[in-house]
Design a protein around this motif. Structure first.
Motif, PDB file in Angstrom:
ATOM      1  N   ILE A 346     -54.273 -70.395 -61.275  1.00 43.15           N
ATOM      2  CA  ILE A 346     -53.449 -70.813 -60.126  1.00 43.15           C
ATOM      3  C   ILE A 346     -52.138 -71.412 -60.625  1.00 43.15           C
ATOM      4  CG2 ILE A 346     -53.284 -72.493 -58.248  1.00 43.15           C
ATOM      5  CD1 ILE A 346     -56.284 -72.094 -57.782  1.00 43.15           C
ATOM      6  N   GLN A 347     -52.223 -72.311 -61.599  1.00 43.00           N
ATOM      7  CA  GLN A 347     -51.018 -72.954 -62.130  1.00 43.00           C
ATOM      8  C   GLN A 347     -50.131 -71.942 -62.844  1.00 43.00           C
ATOM      9  OE1 GLN A 347     -51.794 -76.298 -64.651  1.00 43.00           O
ATOM     10  NE2 GLN A 347     -49.632 -76.767 -64.989  1.00 43.00           N
ATOM     11  N   ARG A 348     -50.721 -71.064 -63.631  1.00 39.02           N
ATOM     12  CA  ARG A 348     -49.938 -70.074 -64.392  1.00 39.02           C
ATOM     13  C   ARG A 348     -49.220 -69.106 -63.460  1.00 39.02           C
ATOM     14  NH1 ARG A 348     -51.195 -64.991 -66.633  1.00 39.02           N
ATOM     15  NH2 ARG A 348     -53.384 -65.179 -65.972  1.00 39.02           N
ATOM     16  N   CYS A 349     -49.916 -68.638 -62.410  1.00 40.05           N
ATOM     17  CA  CYS A 349     -49.308 -67.653 -61.513  1.00 40.05           C
ATOM     18  C   CYS A 349     -48.183 -68.261 -60.677  1.00 40.05           C
ATOM     19  CB  CYS A 349     -50.374 -67.057 -60.588  1.00 40.05           C
ATOM     20  SG  CYS A 349     -51.487 -65.910 -61.440  1.00 40.05           S
ATOM     21  N   GLN A 350     -48.359 -69.521 -60.262  1.00 40.99           N
ATOM     22  CA  GLN A 350     -47.268 -70.139 -59.483  1.00 40.99           C
ATOM     23  C   GLN A 350     -46.085 -70.455 -60.371  1.00 40.99           C
ATOM     24  OE1 GLN A 350     -45.995 -73.465 -59.042  1.00 40.99           O
ATOM     25  NE2 GLN A 350     -47.135 -74.383 -60.744  1.00 40.99           N
ATOM     26  N   SER A 455     -55.811 -63.485 -50.696  1.00 35.26           N
ATOM     27  CA  SER A 455     -54.668 -63.154 -51.559  1.00 35.26           C
ATOM     28  C   SER A 455     -53.509 -64.065 -51.228  1.00 35.26           C
ATOM     29  CB  SER A 455     -54.248 -61.700 -51.384  1.00 35.26           C
ATOM     30  OG  SER A 455     -55.228 -60.824 -51.881  1.00 35.26           O
ATOM     31  N   GLN A 456     -52.800 -64.496 -52.257  1.00 31.19           N
ATOM     32  CA  GLN A 456     -51.646 -65.354 -52.075  1.00 31.19           C
ATOM     33  C   GLN A 456     -50.474 -64.796 -52.872  1.00 31.19           C
ATOM     34  OE1 GLN A 456     -51.604 -68.663 -50.237  1.00 31.19           O
ATOM     35  NE2 GLN A 456     -53.171 -67.331 -49.351  1.00 31.19           N
ATOM     36  N   VAL A 464     -49.274 -73.711 -51.567  1.00 29.80           N
ATOM     37  CA  VAL A 464     -50.636 -74.259 -51.633  1.00 29.80           C
ATOM     38  C   VAL A 464     -50.741 -75.241 -52.786  1.00 29.80           C
ATOM     39  CG1 VAL A 464     -53.049 -73.694 -52.132  1.00 29.80           C
ATOM     40  CG2 VAL A 464     -51.735 -72.278 -50.548  1.00 29.80           C
ATOM     41  N   TYR A 465     -50.167 -74.890 -53.913  1.00 30.71           N
ATOM     42  CA  TYR A 465     -50.260 -75.749 -55.103  1.00 30.71           C
ATOM     43  C   TYR A 465     -49.551 -77.074 -54.872  1.00 30.71           C
ATOM     44  CZ  TYR A 465     -50.347 -77.065 -60.035  1.00 30.71           C
ATOM     45  OH  TYR A 465     -50.579 -77.722 -61.207  1.00 30.71           O
ATOM     46  N   GLN A 466     -48.387 -76.992 -54.190  1.00 28.45           N
ATOM     47  CA  GLN A 466     -47.634 -78.219 -53.925  1.00 28.45           C
ATOM     48  C   GLN A 466     -48.373 -79.119 -52.938  1.00 28.45           C
ATOM     49  OE1 GLN A 466     -43.857 -76.656 -52.682  1.00 28.45           O
ATOM     50  NE2 GLN A 466     -43.072 -76.401 -54.784  1.00 28.45           N
ATOM     51  N   SER A 472     -56.241 -77.089 -55.081  1.00 28.39           N
ATOM     52  CA  SER A 472     -55.832 -75.718 -54.746  1.00 28.39           C
ATOM     53  C   SER A 472     -56.974 -74.732 -54.946  1.00 28.39           C
ATOM     54  CB  SER A 472     -54.631 -75.302 -55.596  1.00 28.39           C
ATOM     55  OG  SER A 472     -53.530 -76.136 -55.360  1.00 28.39           O
ATOM     56  N   ALA A 473     -57.750 -74.893 -56.017  1.00 26.83           N
ATOM     57  CA  ALA A 473     -58.858 -73.981 -56.297  1.00 26.83           C
ATOM     58  C   ALA A 473     -59.900 -74.061 -55.182  1.00 26.83           C
ATOM     59  CB  ALA A 473     -59.486 -74.320 -57.644  1.00 26.83           C
ATOM     60  N   MET A 474     -60.222 -75.282 -54.753  1.00 27.46           N
ATOM     61  CA  MET A 474     -61.196 -75.442 -53.678  1.00 27.46           C
ATOM     62  C   MET A 474     -60.678 -74.832 -52.376  1.00 27.46           C
ATOM     63  SD  MET A 474     -64.189 -76.374 -52.962  1.00 27.46           S
ATOM     64  CE  MET A 474     -64.584 -77.272 -54.454  1.00 27.46           C
ATOM     65  N   TRP A 475     -59.368 -74.976 -52.123  1.00 29.67           N
ATOM     66  CA  TRP A 475     -58.761 -74.402 -50.916  1.00 29.67           C
ATOM     67  C   TRP A 475     -58.933 -72.881 -50.904  1.00 29.67           C
ATOM     68  CZ3 TRP A 475     -54.974 -70.957 -49.533  1.00 29.67           C
ATOM     69  CH2 TRP A 475     -54.463 -71.059 -48.236  1.00 29.67           C
TER      70      TRP A 475
END
Length: 497
Positions: A346-350, A455-456, A464-466, A472-475
């Protein structure tokens, strides 16, 4: 009183110094009794220039005609150079100096041939021994300092240097190291130095059965094998005598090398062409070289053991880590690795501007399958499903995990909604094609799965990350689970987002 040529020959022949002499422009060469003694010559049938060969002591190449000492003395009037001097009996590193002597009848070329180290033999014999001892200690210290921190890659070169240094210091013809195999059934010549004009035998002396040299082995097992004159070996050493004579060895000295209180091999040196009485200091010097090599080999052996243990520990830790991250039944990632990877992706993709998709897959009516077919059959089904899911993904960064029980999860970094839906459709089709019988299934009585998809895009993922941060993972998981719930409510064997 004028001396005739015959008188001159007679006088020079009786000289105790090591001398070679000849008439200018004549091939016949004469030598003094001192030369005969130095080179171990017991019988002469006449000499000419081809009977005595000169080599460059450094390059080991035979000296060219225009650099031979007689030629230089004749053309330049004097010579003073280092050579490796070889007769039919013995070869030694020597300093050769001389020039032209003019008599009333003809001119003579006279060479004084002084073996290296003979300058240490002074009137004071004790002082001579001390000088030789100092030179040897300097040699030993030089190679000891090189060996202390030697790596495995550097060791062979340093051993070669040590053998060459000792061989030249001792004025022998060959110096070598042999190693035994683990059960001492075989021995191989691993390093060899030879003087100029001496034939090397290292290639022929590989994997030799130690049983073929019983006399030698019985002595080297006690630490020392010393032969002043090979011709004097007893009948029990017939095998050894044959080998030595084949290699023209007249004298041989070998000492054992120990590593971790076990015979590792031996270091030795040879004299070719004539017998030689090994002195006490010869034995002491060779033993010290052997001890130096033994200590170094033991140090490297211990380092290898430590390195091996470290590698084994790293491998064990790697296996433990793998076991901690791999599902024991299916062989794919477990929940622990899934949770860690999802947060990282999640962090890497954002950060990299990539989309991310997440799939949750559940085996339809799996409880009924276990009730009807048994838990062993159920485990086999889970293994097949895991393999099918892995084969249905194409990305090198995709992660397929067993999420829990009959539920699986797939992380698809860099995959948008359209591509994720295509993967979900492929999964549904591939599972159906397994043709696993399931009486409780509404789809041709075959086992099926349901897929929930979220999909995001990068913008949505960043948002979402912010907002969610560590959550974010749980979301994402909650949204994928809701999609999976919809797929089950819509009749299963389908995907929903």
């Amino acid at each position: 009183m004028r001396l005739s040529s015959e008188d001159i020959v007679a006088v020079l022949k009786q000289m105790p110094s090591s001398i070679l002499f000849k008439r200018i422009n004549r091939e016949e060469v004469y030598c003094s009794t001192g030369f005969e003694k130095t080179f171990g010559i017991t019988k002469l049938n006449g000499l000419d220039e081809s009977s005595i060969m000169f080599f460059d002591s450094q390059s080991k190449q035979k000296t060219a005609a225009n650099t031979l000492p007689f030629y230089i003395a004749a053309t330049e009037g004097a010579v003073s150079q280092q050579y490796r001097v070889q007769t039919q009996c013995r070869a030694m590193n020597c300093h050769v100096e001389g020039g032209v002597i003019t008599t009333s009848e003809e001119n003579w070329l006279v060479l004084y041939v002084r073996p290296d180290g003979s300058d240490l033999v002074a009137n004071n014999q004790q002082g001579s021994a001390a000088g030789k001892h100092i030179v040897f200690n300097q040699l030993l210290s030089d190679f000891s300092s090189k060996l202390i921190n030697a790596s495995v890659d550097e060791l062979d070169n340093i051993i070669d240097q040590a053998l060459a240094g000792f061989g030249e210091f001792s004025n022998v013809d060959r110096c070598y190291l042999f190693e035994f195999n683990e059960d001492m059934a075989l021995m191989s010549n691993t390093h060899e130095w030879v003087a100029a004009g001496v034939t090397p035998f290292i290639d022929e002396l590989q994997n030799m059965p130690t049983s073929s040299l019983p006399f030698f082995m019985s002595h080297i097992a006690n630490g020392l094998f010393k032969v002043d004159d090979v011709s004097s070996l007893p009948e029990s050493a017939a095998a050894e005598k044959a080998v030595f004579e084949e290699e023209r060895i007249f004298s041989i000295l070998c000492v054992r090398i120990m590593v971790n209180d076990t015979p590792y091999g031996f270091i030795g040196c040879d004299i070719i062409g004539s017998p030689y009485s090994w002195n006490t200091f010869d034995i002491q010097y060779l033993r010290r070289i052997g001890e130096m090599l033994g200590n170094t080999l033991q140090s490297l052996h211990n380092r290898k053991i430590l390195q091996k243990m470290q590698l084994e520990l790293l491998e064990a830790n790697k296996q433990l880590e793998q076991l901690a991250n791999i599902d024991g039944l299916t062989g794919i990632a477990n929940r622990r690795l899934f949770d860690t990877t999802l947060k990282r992706d999640i962090q890497r993709c954002q950060e990299q501007g990539l989309a991310l998709s997440l799939l949750l897959i559940d085996v339809d009516f799996f409880k009924q399958y276990n009730d009807d077919y048994g838990h062993v059959a159920g485990d086999k089904v889970l293994i097949k499903i895991a393999e099918t899911l892995s084969n249905s993904c194409l990305g090198s960064d995709d992660l397929v995990a067993r999420y829990g029980g009959e539920e699986f999860a797939i992380i698809l970094p860099g995959t948008d909604n359209i591509a994720a839906k295509a993967i979900a459709s492929r999964i549904l089709r591939n599972v159906t094609l397994l043709n696993i019988p399931h009486e409780a299934s509404a789809y041709d009585k075959k086992l099926t799965v349901s897929v929930g998809l979220i999909s995001q895009s990068n913008d949505a993922l960043r948002s979402v990350y912010q907002r969610q941060g560590e959550q974010s993972a749980m979301w994402l998981l909650n949204h994928a689970d809701e999609a999976l719930y919809r797929a089950k409510n819509d009749g299963r064997n389908c995907s929903r987002s």
